[in-house]
Design a protein around this motif. Structure first.
Motif, PDB file in Angstrom:
ATOM      1  N   ALA A 225      -6.635   2.480  -2.396  1.00 56.62           N
ATOM      2  CA  ALA A 225      -5.996   1.298  -1.822  1.00 56.62           C
ATOM      3  C   ALA A 225      -4.571   1.572  -1.364  1.00 56.62           C
ATOM      4  O   ALA A 225      -4.014   0.824  -0.553  1.00 56.62           O
ATOM      5  CB  ALA A 225      -6.004   0.156  -2.837  1.00 56.62           C
ATOM      6  N   ASN A 226      -3.975   2.637  -1.861  1.00 55.17           N
ATOM      7  CA  ASN A 226      -2.574   2.948  -1.577  1.00 55.17           C
ATOM      8  C   ASN A 226      -2.477   3.824  -0.318  1.00 55.17           C
ATOM      9  O   ASN A 226      -2.052   4.972  -0.368  1.00 55.17           O
ATOM     10  CB  ASN A 226      -1.961   3.663  -2.789  1.00 55.17           C
ATOM     11  CG  ASN A 226      -0.458   3.564  -2.808  1.00 55.17           C
ATOM     12  OD1 ASN A 226       0.088   2.467  -2.836  1.00 55.17           O
ATOM     13  ND2 ASN A 226       0.207   4.698  -2.795  1.00 55.17           N
ATOM     14  N   THR A 227      -2.839   3.277   0.807  1.00 54.65           N
ATOM     15  CA  THR A 227      -3.051   4.067   2.020  1.00 54.65           C
ATOM     16  C   THR A 227      -1.782   4.617   2.642  1.00 54.65           C
ATOM     17  O   THR A 227      -1.820   5.617   3.349  1.00 54.65           O
ATOM     18  CB  THR A 227      -3.789   3.216   3.066  1.00 54.65           C
ATOM     19  OG1 THR A 227      -3.056   1.994   3.279  1.00 54.65           O
ATOM     20  CG2 THR A 227      -5.197   2.874   2.590  1.00 54.65           C
TER      21      THR A 227
ATOM     22  N   THR B  14       0.829  -1.209   0.000  1.00 54.94           N
ATOM     23  CA  THR B  14       0.000   0.000   0.000  1.00 54.94           C
ATOM     24  C   THR B  14       0.859   1.252   0.000  1.00 54.94           C
ATOM     25  O   THR B  14       0.398   2.324   0.370  1.00 54.94           O
ATOM     26  CB  THR B  14      -0.919   0.024   1.235  1.00 54.94           C
ATOM     27  OG1 THR B  14      -0.109   0.050   2.431  1.00 54.94           O
ATOM     28  CG2 THR B  14      -1.841  -1.180   1.272  1.00 54.94           C
ATOM     29  N   ASP B  15       2.117   1.133  -0.457  1.00 56.52           N
ATOM     30  CA  ASP B  15       3.067   2.233  -0.318  1.00 56.52           C
ATOM     31  C   ASP B  15       3.650   2.688  -1.657  1.00 56.52           C
ATOM     32  O   ASP B  15       4.784   3.171  -1.727  1.00 56.52           O
ATOM     33  CB  ASP B  15       4.219   1.820   0.607  1.00 56.52           C
ATOM     34  CG  ASP B  15       5.006   0.627   0.094  1.00 56.52           C
ATOM     35  OD1 ASP B  15       4.506  -0.061  -0.826  1.00 56.52           O
ATOM     36  OD2 ASP B  15       6.118   0.383   0.599  1.00 56.52           O
TER      37      ASP B  15
END
Length: 557
Positions: free
Chosen positions: A545-547, A172-173
């Protein structure tokens, strides 16, 4: 029962007393199915993983989904014939290109799946038993696919996540790498492929080779302003002793005097080197009724839907008396096959583009760009007469029912036998509608136009004109003068030569000309396209989604 109970207790105590290595005991060793640990043990298994990449690229370009053809719709050349709100047919830019659009997600997902697969293949090489030469070959072919995938991603979305390692657990990064970094990685991947893949004569039809990498490098070097390198890369393709423009008649239509070599290029069996074509650089292999071949003659249209989408629905035409003027689906140059009138040429591509050489450019000849339609229903009083010559007919009131169409999208009088309801008149069944030929990813005519683009950018308009005139010479078109060569002229020539072959939207994104040319030449989408459509939006679901990463949205969305 008591005896059985004590026996079980004895067995348990025996195992406990003798002990075991629990980690080794519990380790799964699949013997009857494949997993990542046993699927990359030998060269053939790595080859199979590469075949999957070929299939992924092919279905992204030629699937049964509207989304495969989005790089043609909504450009300077093609528009949605029905003027609908269809997302896949770019009925309008707002619906098609927004962060939640299925179209935007579809292309992002498919190209990143190829990136992910390549990274996984490269990672598995480390523990394989392949020889050093085999490792290098797998690396080269895989990296060419990765460079190709990032080519699409960077031109469509701009700054995009750039990752080169296999991902084995959710992440998610992700962050967006600068466009320049992505282009540099593309060049690095393509350069490795160029240096380590075999030559064009050493591979079977459809397989990647060094000249494919060279051609993609030429294009990428133009984008990065390295014009001398672009010229050198294109020259390596053009000067290869195994490549040459086709200038003599060939293939199954070679003996038909009313046709020409341009028509020959698009007939069944003529796209590959094995068919005598020295112009083909890379060709998608498409077969009918063969497992993995993409197409079927009995189960509907499973891919390569150019005939269905682009050819007009002439079977809907009535004659001036209001009676049926056309038989249902006739697979000849008049009937056009199983067309349904989705992908219509813009007025510019239909008329203005050809004005200066309308009668002598063979690419505009009636057998290549079909502009006539004759009533073919014997029950009509107008049988055999031109449907265009009657003012006020249904064509004028609904121009999607007939418009000029490119015959390269179909197989006139040569559909698969199972698709004929009546072969004596080439009447087709409802299962027709695909284009039953292999498809060009690249051919040498484009290489000349890429080198012309590089020459022009380097300030040598005469050299650019010389390259363009090689292509125009084969087409019997008037040579262009150096003083008339501009980037727009080269894009015009690409439209004439590479129609429905090149991914037109990618070319316009790459050259920064999409918005300008759609406004100028697309009589449907021109009023609605916005400046920010020069890039596609980043899919919203990827951002959400890329929290823990950083995926900012492109401006305007």
């Amino acid at each position: 029962m008591p005896t059985t109970k004590y026996l079980l207790l004895f067995l348990v105590l025996t195992v406990a007393a003798t002990g075991c290595n629990e980690e080794e005991f519990l380790e799964e060793r699949p013997l009857s199915f494949f997993n990542p640990d046993n699927s990359f043990e030998n060269f053939d298994q790595f080859e199979s993983s590469l075949y999957d990449l070929y299939a992924r690229v092919r279905t992204t370009h030629y699937s049964e989904d509207d989304f495969s053809y989005a790089h043609h719709y909504g450009t300077d050349m093609m528009k949605d014939a029905r003027l609908s709100n269809s997302v896949g047919r770019i009925g309008d830019y707002t619906s098609a290109f927004n962060p939640t659009s299925g179209l935007v997600n579809w292309h992002w997902e498919r190209w990143y799946k190829i990136v992910s697969s390549v990274n996984f293949i490269l990672n598995q090489l480390e523990a394989s038993d392949l020889t050093a030469d085999q490792v290098t070959l797998i690396q080269a072919e895989s990296r060419l696919f990765r460079g190709l995938a990032y080519r699409y991603l960077v031109y469509l979305y701009g700054d995009v996540p750039l990752y080169l390692d296999a991902i084995s657990s959710p992440r998610t990064d992700f962050t967006r790498a600068p466009r320049a970094d992505v282009l540099a990685q593309i060049i690095d991947d393509l350069s490795f492929a160029r240096d380590n893949l075999p030559g064009i004569t050493e591979v079977p039809d459809g397989r990647l080779h060094a000249l494919v990498a060279q051609q993609l490098l030429a294009e990428t070097y133009i984008t990065t302003g390295q014009n001398d390198l672009a010229i050198a890369a294109a020259t390596a393709v053009i000067d290869d002793p195994a490549t040459a423009l086709m200038t003599e008649r060939f293939g199954i239509t070679a003996g038909v005097d009313s046709f020409d070599v341009y028509y020959d290029l698009f007939r069944k069996g003529s796209q590959n080197r094995s068919g005598g074509n020295t112009e083909a650089i890379w060709v998608a292999q498409i077969e009918t009724d063969i497992p993995g071949g993409l197409l079927t003659s009995t189960g509907g249209i499973s891919g390569n839907r150019f005939e269905r989408f682009h050819a007009p629905a002439v079977f809907t035409l009535n004659d001036p008396d209001g009676n049926s003027g056309m038989l249902s689906w006739v697979g000849d140059l008049n009937g056009g096959g199983r067309g349904v009138s989705f992908m219509q040429p813009t007025d510019w591509f239909e008329n203005d583009l050809w004005a200066s050489d309308f009668d002598n450019d063979i690419r505009n000849a009636n057998h290549n760009y079909r502009r006539t339609i004759m009533y073919n229903d014997p029950s009509s009083a107008f049988f055999g007469q031109s449907a265009i010559e009657f003012p006020g007919t249904v064509i004028q009131s609904s121009d999607w029912r007939f418009y000029p169409w490119l015959t390269k999208v179909t197989t006139p009088m040569n559909h698969p036998p199972a698709l004929y309801a009546d072969p004596s008149i080439f009447l087709l069944t409802a299962n027709a509608g695909a284009t039953y030929t292999d498809q060009y990813y690249m051919r040498l005519a484009e290489t000349y136009l890429l080198r012309a683009e590089a020459h022009l950018a380097a300030g040598n308009a005469q050299a650019a004109a010389d390259d363009i005139n090689v292509v125009r010479g084969r087409a019997q078109a008037t040579p262009v003068e150096a003083g008339d060569v501009t980037l727009d002229y080269i894009l015009d020539e690409r439209a004439r030569e590479l129609s429905l072959e090149e991914q037109r939207r990618i070319t316009l994104h790459r050259t920064g000309k999409l918005v300008e040319r759609v406004r100028l030449y697309n009589d449907h989408n021109g009023d609605e396209i916005q400046d920010y459509n020069a890039l596609w939006p980043i899919p919203l679901r990827e951002i959400e989604a890329n929290t823990t990463g950083n995926l900012p949205q492109n401006d305007g969305y």
